[in-house]
Design a protein around this motif. Sequence first.
Motif, PDB file in Angstrom:
ATOM      1  N   GLY A 119      69.303  25.647  74.659  1.00 52.33           N
ATOM      2  CA  GLY A 119      70.554  25.028  75.121  1.00 52.33           C
ATOM      3  C   GLY A 119      70.492  23.518  75.016  1.00 52.33           C
ATOM      4  N   ASN A 120      69.315  22.937  75.294  1.00 55.64           N
ATOM      5  CA  ASN A 120      69.137  21.489  75.167  1.00 55.64           C
ATOM      6  C   ASN A 120      69.300  21.023  73.733  1.00 55.64           C
ATOM      7  OD1 ASN A 120      68.640  21.145  77.878  1.00 55.64           O
ATOM      8  ND2 ASN A 120      66.445  21.440  77.681  1.00 55.64           N
ATOM      9  N   VAL A 121      68.822  21.846  72.769  1.00 58.59           N
ATOM     10  CA  VAL A 121      68.969  21.483  71.357  1.00 58.59           C
ATOM     11  C   VAL A 121      70.444  21.412  70.987  1.00 58.59           C
ATOM     12  CG1 VAL A 121      68.456  22.138  68.984  1.00 58.59           C
ATOM     13  CG2 VAL A 121      66.751  22.510  70.762  1.00 58.59           C
ATOM     14  N   TYR A 122      71.225  22.407  71.433  1.00 66.93           N
ATOM     15  CA  TYR A 122      72.657  22.382  71.140  1.00 66.93           C
ATOM     16  C   TYR A 122      73.345  21.215  71.849  1.00 66.93           C
ATOM     17  CZ  TYR A 122      72.696  26.777  68.599  1.00 66.93           C
ATOM     18  OH  TYR A 122      72.496  27.737  67.643  1.00 66.93           O
ATOM     19  N   ASN A 123      72.850  20.826  73.005  1.00 69.33           N
ATOM     20  CA  ASN A 123      73.391  19.645  73.682  1.00 69.33           C
ATOM     21  C   ASN A 123      73.137  18.393  72.851  1.00 69.33           C
ATOM     22  OD1 ASN A 123      74.414  17.905  75.708  1.00 69.33           O
ATOM     23  ND2 ASN A 123      72.365  17.618  76.532  1.00 69.33           N
ATOM     24  N   ALA A 124      71.925  18.313  72.260  1.00 71.91           N
ATOM     25  CA  ALA A 124      71.564  17.134  71.477  1.00 71.91           C
ATOM     26  C   ALA A 124      72.454  16.968  70.258  1.00 71.91           C
ATOM     27  CB  ALA A 124      70.094  17.212  71.053  1.00 71.91           C
ATOM     28  N   GLU A 168      66.528  19.291  64.485  1.00 71.48           N
ATOM     29  CA  GLU A 168      67.103  20.373  65.270  1.00 71.48           C
ATOM     30  C   GLU A 168      67.145  21.690  64.506  1.00 71.48           C
ATOM     31  OE1 GLU A 168      68.586  17.416  64.939  1.00 71.48           O
ATOM     32  OE2 GLU A 168      68.475  16.537  66.954  1.00 71.48           O
ATOM     33  N   LEU A 169      67.307  21.624  63.178  1.00 68.45           N
ATOM     34  CA  LEU A 169      67.401  22.836  62.365  1.00 68.45           C
ATOM     35  C   LEU A 169      66.130  23.669  62.497  1.00 68.45           C
ATOM     36  CD1 LEU A 169      68.949  24.453  60.233  1.00 68.45           C
ATOM     37  CD2 LEU A 169      67.852  23.075  58.481  1.00 68.45           C
ATOM     38  N   GLU A 170      64.958  23.047  62.299  1.00 64.72           N
ATOM     39  CA  GLU A 170      63.701  23.782  62.416  1.00 64.72           C
ATOM     40  C   GLU A 170      63.441  24.190  63.860  1.00 64.72           C
ATOM     41  OE1 GLU A 170      60.185  22.559  60.334  1.00 64.72           O
ATOM     42  OE2 GLU A 170      61.333  21.269  59.005  1.00 64.72           O
ATOM     43  N   ALA A 171      63.840  23.345  64.826  1.00 59.52           N
ATOM     44  CA  ALA A 171      63.629  23.678  66.239  1.00 59.52           C
ATOM     45  C   ALA A 171      64.356  24.969  66.602  1.00 59.52           C
ATOM     46  CB  ALA A 171      64.113  22.528  67.126  1.00 59.52           C
ATOM     47  N   ILE A 172      65.613  25.100  66.168  1.00 60.95           N
ATOM     48  CA  ILE A 172      66.379  26.318  66.422  1.00 60.95           C
ATOM     49  C   ILE A 172      65.638  27.529  65.874  1.00 60.95           C
ATOM     50  CG2 ILE A 172      68.480  27.561  65.774  1.00 60.95           C
ATOM     51  CD1 ILE A 172      69.182  25.616  67.816  1.00 60.95           C
ATOM     52  N   GLN A 173      65.106  27.416  64.648  1.00 61.79           N
ATOM     53  CA  GLN A 173      64.416  28.536  64.012  1.00 61.79           C
ATOM     54  C   GLN A 173      63.192  28.963  64.824  1.00 61.79           C
ATOM     55  OE1 GLN A 173      65.139  30.310  60.703  1.00 61.79           O
ATOM     56  NE2 GLN A 173      64.068  31.534  62.227  1.00 61.79           N
ATOM     57  N   ILE A 216      56.078  24.285  69.213  1.00 58.82           N
ATOM     58  CA  ILE A 216      56.419  23.630  67.938  1.00 58.82           C
ATOM     59  C   ILE A 216      57.893  23.235  67.935  1.00 58.82           C
ATOM     60  CG2 ILE A 216      56.569  23.948  65.433  1.00 58.82           C
ATOM     61  CD1 ILE A 216      54.184  25.850  65.646  1.00 58.82           C
ATOM     62  N   ALA A 217      58.739  24.117  68.481  1.00 58.44           N
ATOM     63  CA  ALA A 217      60.173  23.807  68.553  1.00 58.44           C
ATOM     64  C   ALA A 217      60.416  22.552  69.375  1.00 58.44           C
ATOM     65  CB  ALA A 217      60.935  24.993  69.144  1.00 58.44           C
ATOM     66  N   ALA A 218      59.681  22.402  70.484  1.00 60.90           N
ATOM     67  CA  ALA A 218      59.845  21.213  71.332  1.00 60.90           C
ATOM     68  C   ALA A 218      59.507  19.945  70.560  1.00 60.90           C
ATOM     69  CB  ALA A 218      58.949  21.336  72.573  1.00 60.90           C
ATOM     70  N   VAL A 219      58.458  20.010  69.725  1.00 60.15           N
ATOM     71  CA  VAL A 219      58.086  18.842  68.915  1.00 60.15           C
ATOM     72  C   VAL A 219      59.162  18.550  67.879  1.00 60.15           C
ATOM     73  CG1 VAL A 219      56.344  17.859  67.376  1.00 60.15           C
ATOM     74  CG2 VAL A 219      55.647  19.346  69.248  1.00 60.15           C
TER      75      VAL A 219
END
Length: 670
Positions: A179-184, A145-150, A135-138
């Motif tokens: 780490g990819n999310v923080y890169n984005a 990004e906020l929900e992905a981190i969660q 789900i985070a990947a989606v």
Amino acid sequence: MIQRFQKFLFIFLLSAYLPIGLFAQNKINDSLEKELKNQKLPDSIRLETLLQLGWNYSLVNTDSARQLLDKAVSYSRLINDKNKIGQAYNYIGTNFLRSSDYDSAIFYYSLADSFYVIAHTELSRLNLCINKMAIAAVKVEQGNELEAIQYYLDGIDSLEKSDFPNKWNILVSAYSNIGNVYNAINQFPKMLEYDLKALKICKTQSIPIAKTAQVQLLTSLAYIKLKQLPEAFDLLQKTESLSKKINSPFIFSTQYGIVGRYYKAQKNYDSALVYYNKSLSYARKIINKFQETNMLQEIGIIYFENKEYLKSSEFLKQSLAVSQKIGDKKREVISLKYLSEIFTLLKNDHEAVKMYQAYIKLNDSLDKSANLEKINEIENKYQAASKQVQIISLQKDNILQKSTLQQRRTLIVSLVAGCILLLFVALLFYKNFKNKNRLLLQSEKLHQQQLSELEKERKLEAAESVMQGQEKERSRLARDLHDGVGGLLSGVKLSMSNMKGNVFLSEENARSFNTVISQLDLSIAELRRVSHNMMPEALIKYGLKEALENYCENLNVSGKINVKLQTYGMENRMEQNTEIVIYRIIQELLNNVIKYADAENVLIQLSRTNGRFNLTVEDDGKGFDVKANQNWTGAGLANVKARAEYLNATVDIISAPGEGTSVNIEGNCA
């Protein structure tokens, strides 16, 4: 490239739990299909075969894969295996993720989530962790990004506390993905922090060599982003020996792209071009369109930096075409911006304006403020997050299901009782035929009621026609302002900017010239704001929830008032006319608050259940005497009432001087 890389990592992660493997050969698929034709095959073995074959086909034929996985769901329900039901739904979700149908992917991942919770086994808990990361990947693909981190942190928290034998392999992918999310979102120190966590596991646990190479590449990229080039170089050298052992075109393409970034950071553009072209060659061999458009763009940017504008435009045009084909909006907007600047420098005003307008339009649709404070707050507090929320949610779903079944039983009983009552009334009318005059009077009253209802319907139809006409006119004016006048003003700005560099101006005239350009910027921004208020693009494209979030966010940015929005049950869209009417009601109520209430805070609550909606708008303003305004003499309240009547909704206002105002509207929605 790196923003899209997490999808590969997630799919690679799931493959570790398949009985055959991700890249099954055609002979294996033929063997599985032959096995399915065996009529005596036990249901449990048939289920495993359907799951494996559905996963294998999802790499080459998504339609066939979904048919097989739908059958797997049926067989899972037949043997009442909750974990297998969840697994089948998870595979369907991944199938939709591969084809970039993110809403469908979220739907099926959520179904899988609920069955994993019910199964309550060691394997289901492991699958639940993997599902949350899916789900985070989606969410990352959707730009949330906020929900992905969660979701990532929830999955990591469960894995770190578990004793699953293969948890280290999953944690490596989880840390790399976060780490990819923080890169984005350009949080490179946090990106490096999580990449180093993944790298540490690779050094201390038995992690496959291919995954170790990927983690080293991502970590070296983080070092490059942070300008720590010696550390990046050392890690890239270590990865080179691993990649030769793996001999994978995908790894080569990724590796050469990151090496190119390393030389670009050193401003060694010649070496950077060599490695970018190598990466591009491998990307085209394996048909990796995301890496292809990324490398084309990077090559174009280097030629731009070298002031070789014609070469730069050739590569950027190719990148633009590929990114538009695969729907990579972030890459597309960057290419449009560079092409606009290039055509300006080449004195091609027509193409410059064309590219600039396309850039502005696409950039507006992608523009959003990343709430970094909330993301960091979630990370700091995720250890304290209670898993009881999932259980409560499941209990609520069960209660809702029971309530629905009870309502259906009550409805059936009521229908039966109603039929009996109607039969009794018919017999009574037959026996009392002599009371014809009374019946005629009732008939007359019924006729009058029907006439009243017809008149009401006529008024509603008239109101609908007026509202539709208003919305069409708003939409037309918004397009004319944004595309017509906005485009002209943007063209004027570009022309004046070009003129500034070609004409000698005195210092005083230069200041005046700059003032005119600044005023043009303000005019363009104001024009865009007005056009968006007249017909928000998010309302048409993404629905009511997205449009309201954008509208409230814009009000909060102004600093004049604090607006908080809460929604429930708004995941699926309503009928478009209904969404527009509700949006206009909220817009009218907020305008009244801003104009008359002198409020500091406003709370908007919008929920949707069983085909009905409930809207509440509360403020802490000065309030007013409801009885004195019950005739709806104000234009704002009259508009609210008229739009509510169109939805067959009721309006209830609670207010008193000095006590704020609460407006509640409840009605039907499609």
